[in-house]
Design a protein around this motif. Sequence first.
Motif, PDB file in Angstrom:
ATOM      1  N   MET A   1       0.846  -1.160   0.000  1.00  0.00           N
ATOM      2  CA  MET A   1       0.000   0.000   0.000  1.00  0.00           C
ATOM      3  C   MET A   1       0.895   1.228   0.000  1.00  0.00           C
ATOM      4  SD  MET A   1      -2.786   1.242   2.898  1.00  0.00           S
ATOM      5  CE  MET A   1      -2.016   0.322   4.144  1.00  0.00           C
ATOM      6  N   GLU A   2       0.602   2.184  -0.867  1.00  0.00           N
ATOM      7  CA  GLU A   2       1.391   3.407  -0.932  1.00  0.00           C
ATOM      8  C   GLU A   2       0.579   4.570  -0.381  1.00  0.00           C
ATOM      9  OE1 GLU A   2       3.141   6.148  -4.385  1.00  0.00           O
ATOM     10  OE2 GLU A   2       4.101   4.173  -4.277  1.00  0.00           O
ATOM     11  N   LEU A   3       1.242   5.389   0.410  1.00  0.00           N
ATOM     12  CA  LEU A   3       0.628   6.584   0.994  1.00  0.00           C
ATOM     13  C   LEU A   3       1.475   7.786   0.617  1.00  0.00           C
ATOM     14  CD1 LEU A   3       0.284   5.109   4.582  1.00  0.00           C
ATOM     15  CD2 LEU A   3      -1.543   5.259   2.899  1.00  0.00           C
ATOM     16  N   GLN A   4       0.813   8.899   0.321  1.00  0.00           N
ATOM     17  CA  GLN A   4       1.517  10.144   0.017  1.00  0.00           C
ATOM     18  C   GLN A   4       0.814  11.268   0.735  1.00  0.00           C
ATOM     19  OE1 GLN A   4       1.700  10.794  -4.193  1.00  0.00           O
ATOM     20  NE2 GLN A   4       2.956   8.991  -4.564  1.00  0.00           N
ATOM     21  N   GLY A   5       1.579  12.280   1.095  1.00  0.00           N
ATOM     22  CA  GLY A   5       0.954  13.414   1.743  1.00  0.00           C
ATOM     23  C   GLY A   5       1.900  14.572   1.935  1.00  0.00           C
ATOM     24  N   THR A   6       1.317  15.661   2.362  1.00  0.00           N
ATOM     25  CA  THR A   6       2.046  16.889   2.657  1.00  0.00           C
ATOM     26  C   THR A   6       1.547  17.405   3.989  1.00  0.00           C
ATOM     27  OG1 THR A   6       2.283  17.424   0.320  1.00  0.00           O
ATOM     28  CG2 THR A   6       2.471  19.255   1.867  1.00  0.00           C
ATOM     29  N   GLN A   7       2.461  17.815   4.832  1.00  0.00           N
ATOM     30  CA  GLN A   7       2.089  18.322   6.140  1.00  0.00           C
ATOM     31  C   GLN A   7       2.803  19.648   6.390  1.00  0.00           C
ATOM     32  OE1 GLN A   7      -0.144  16.856   8.375  1.00  0.00           O
ATOM     33  NE2 GLN A   7       0.062  18.834   9.344  1.00  0.00           N
ATOM     34  N   PRO A   8       2.063  20.768   6.462  1.00  0.00           N
ATOM     35  CA  PRO A   8       2.699  22.032   6.830  1.00  0.00           C
ATOM     36  C   PRO A   8       2.988  22.036   8.334  1.00  0.00           C
ATOM     37  CG  PRO A   8       0.361  22.361   6.389  1.00  0.00           C
ATOM     38  CD  PRO A   8       0.658  20.920   6.134  1.00  0.00           C
ATOM     39  N   LEU A   9       4.173  22.495   8.700  1.00  0.00           N
ATOM     40  CA  LEU A   9       4.581  22.517  10.103  1.00  0.00           C
ATOM     41  C   LEU A   9       4.997  23.933  10.486  1.00  0.00           C
ATOM     42  CD1 LEU A   9       6.779  19.313   9.898  1.00  0.00           C
ATOM     43  CD2 LEU A   9       4.475  19.470  10.859  1.00  0.00           C
ATOM     44  N   SER A  10       4.687  24.320  11.711  1.00  0.00           N
ATOM     45  CA  SER A  10       5.029  25.672  12.170  1.00  0.00           C
ATOM     46  C   SER A  10       6.371  25.659  12.911  1.00  0.00           C
ATOM     47  CB  SER A  10       3.920  26.221  13.069  1.00  0.00           C
ATOM     48  OG  SER A  10       3.755  25.369  14.190  1.00  0.00           O
ATOM     49  N   ALA A  11       7.345  24.982  12.317  1.00  0.00           N
ATOM     50  CA  ALA A  11       8.700  24.923  12.858  1.00  0.00           C
ATOM     51  C   ALA A  11       9.665  25.091  11.685  1.00  0.00           C
ATOM     52  CB  ALA A  11       8.934  23.587  13.555  1.00  0.00           C
ATOM     53  N   THR A  12      10.859  25.556  11.986  1.00  0.00           N
ATOM     54  CA  THR A  12      11.855  25.731  10.928  1.00  0.00           C
ATOM     55  C   THR A  12      12.339  24.365  10.443  1.00  0.00           C
ATOM     56  OG1 THR A  12      13.752  25.724  12.411  1.00  0.00           O
ATOM     57  CG2 THR A  12      12.653  27.869  12.031  1.00  0.00           C
TER      58      THR A  12
END
Length: 123
Positions: A1-12
């Motif tokens: 199973m393949e998973l893809q994603g993007t997660q914006p983070l409030s850290a440098t």
Amino acid sequence: MELQGTQPLSATPDQVWTALFDRDVLERAIPGCESLEQTSDTSFSAVVKLKIGPVSARFKGDVELSDIDPGKSCTLSGKGSGGIAGFAKGAARMTLTPEGGGTVLDYTADVAIGGNSPPWGTD
């Protein structure tokens, strides 16, 4: 199973990179992780409890960070055995991109879970 994603983070990116190599952060980030012991700078021994459908199993195995491009990308991979429940293995390629005052974490993961062969073979 393949998973893809993007997660914006409030850290440098530097803060996110440091967290990726922090045992406590990794333990909280791995779904079902019950324990994570560091065995080297980039390797860990883990116990993970997974439930797939009606089956729940405890997998013991190894987690490793590799393909390291400091501050930019790495691969988190793991493999383990759940005894009669079979095996689990997977890898996630993570890339960090600075955006504004934070970081965007992009990932592509491939996960495989399988059962043991019957003791009598398949002949």
